[in-house]
Write a protein that holds these residues in place. Structure first.
Motif, PDB file in Angstrom:
ATOM      1  N   THR A  53       0.861  -1.178   0.000  1.00 58.54           N
ATOM      2  CA  THR A  53       0.000   0.000   0.000  1.00 58.54           C
ATOM      3  C   THR A  53       0.900   1.231   0.000  1.00 58.54           C
ATOM      4  O   THR A  53       2.059   1.153   0.408  1.00 58.54           O
ATOM      5  N   SER A  60      -5.783   3.497  -0.261  1.00 62.58           N
ATOM      6  CA  SER A  60      -6.496   3.898  -1.475  1.00 62.58           C
ATOM      7  C   SER A  60      -6.026   3.077  -2.673  1.00 62.58           C
ATOM      8  O   SER A  60      -6.694   3.047  -3.711  1.00 62.58           O
ATOM      9  N   VAL A  61      -4.879   2.401  -2.522  1.00 61.47           N
ATOM     10  CA  VAL A  61      -4.366   1.456  -3.508  1.00 61.47           C
ATOM     11  C   VAL A  61      -3.890   0.235  -2.735  1.00 61.47           C
ATOM     12  O   VAL A  61      -3.162   0.366  -1.750  1.00 61.47           O
ATOM     13  N   CYS A 141      -4.156  -5.068  -8.622  1.00 59.41           N
ATOM     14  CA  CYS A 141      -4.031  -3.662  -8.233  1.00 59.41           C
ATOM     15  C   CYS A 141      -5.444  -3.119  -8.107  1.00 59.41           C
ATOM     16  O   CYS A 141      -6.175  -3.048  -9.101  1.00 59.41           O
ATOM     17  N   SER A 143      -7.789   0.058  -6.650  1.00 60.40           N
ATOM     18  CA  SER A 143      -7.687   1.435  -6.171  1.00 60.40           C
ATOM     19  C   SER A 143      -9.038   2.135  -6.211  1.00 60.40           C
ATOM     20  O   SER A 143      -9.898   1.820  -7.025  1.00 60.40           O
ATOM     21  N   SER A 144      -9.168   3.088  -5.320  1.00 59.48           N
ATOM     22  CA  SER A 144     -10.306   4.000  -5.368  1.00 59.48           C
ATOM     23  C   SER A 144     -10.026   5.039  -6.448  1.00 59.48           C
ATOM     24  O   SER A 144      -8.924   5.091  -6.996  1.00 59.48           O
ATOM     25  N   GLY A 147      -7.194   7.063  -5.183  1.00 59.00           N
ATOM     26  CA  GLY A 147      -5.945   6.305  -5.248  1.00 59.00           C
ATOM     27  C   GLY A 147      -5.421   6.204  -6.655  1.00 59.00           C
ATOM     28  O   GLY A 147      -4.220   6.330  -6.896  1.00 59.00           O
ATOM     29  N   SER A 148      -6.323   5.995  -7.611  1.00 55.91           N
ATOM     30  CA  SER A 148      -5.928   5.924  -9.008  1.00 55.91           C
ATOM     31  C   SER A 148      -5.355   7.257  -9.484  1.00 55.91           C
ATOM     32  O   SER A 148      -4.330   7.300 -10.161  1.00 55.91           O
ATOM     33  N   HIS A 151      -1.911   7.763  -7.362  1.00 54.99           N
ATOM     34  CA  HIS A 151      -0.840   6.770  -7.457  1.00 54.99           C
ATOM     35  C   HIS A 151      -0.829   6.020  -8.789  1.00 54.99           C
ATOM     36  O   HIS A 151      -0.101   5.038  -8.931  1.00 54.99           O
TER      37      HIS A 151
END
Length: 165
Positions: A53, A60-61, A141, A143-144, A147-148, A151
């Protein structure tokens, strides 16, 4: 609909890994592949797999790497098993699978979107096969949206860093 990660992957496949500079061999015993993660990320690697993470408090990822039960001669079984790992997500919509080879690995990427209790999730399921290995390896992978956005480049660099060992 493609997620932003596939664009990152295409952009970063041949680019230097500015975001990824912590090399990790997988599995821990008798590694068959290596990948790079940002050195600031939290990484847990044990006999069951890898989980990473962005930080201890930022999920978030979520990046996971695990061995599948599906053998290399059972691609359809590997896809089914990979999709089963996403059973907690609802309203899953999968894109068309993309296949290729990179640095000694066969790679099949299945992008998807779904929802969980936190909202919309962007999901990349990457099936990895190294010739001569026994089973497929799954890189997930998840992600929200935030997060996307934050990251995505690091995740693209991570996928672009995959190499057979």
């Amino acid at each position: 609909m493609k997620t932003s990660l596939i664009l990152c992957l295409a952009t970063l496949m041949g680019a230097p890994l500015a975001f990824a500079d912590k090399a990790v061999d997988y599995p821990k015993e008798a590694p068959v592949l290596t990948l790079s993660l940002p050195d600031t990320w939290t990484v847990d690697l044990d006999d069951d797999g890898l989980m990473a993470t962005p930080t201890k408090d930022d999920d978030s990822v979520i990046v996971e790497l695990v061995d599948l039960e599906a053998t290399l001669d059972s691609f359809d079984a590997a896809v089914k098993e990979a999709k089963e790992t996403m059973s907690e997500f609802k309203n899953m919509k999968y894109d068309e699978m993309e296949k290729g080879e990179k640095d000694g690995l066969s790679i099949a990427i299945l992008n998807a979107q779904g929802e969980d209790e936190h909202g919309k999730a962007f999901i990349n399921l990457v099936l990895l096969a190294k010739p001569g290995a026994k089973n497929f390896i799954l890189l997930s992978c998840i992600s929200s949206k935030e997060g996307s956005d934050k990251h995505g480049a690091a995740i693209g660099a991570l996928i672009g860093s995959l190499k057979a060992k």
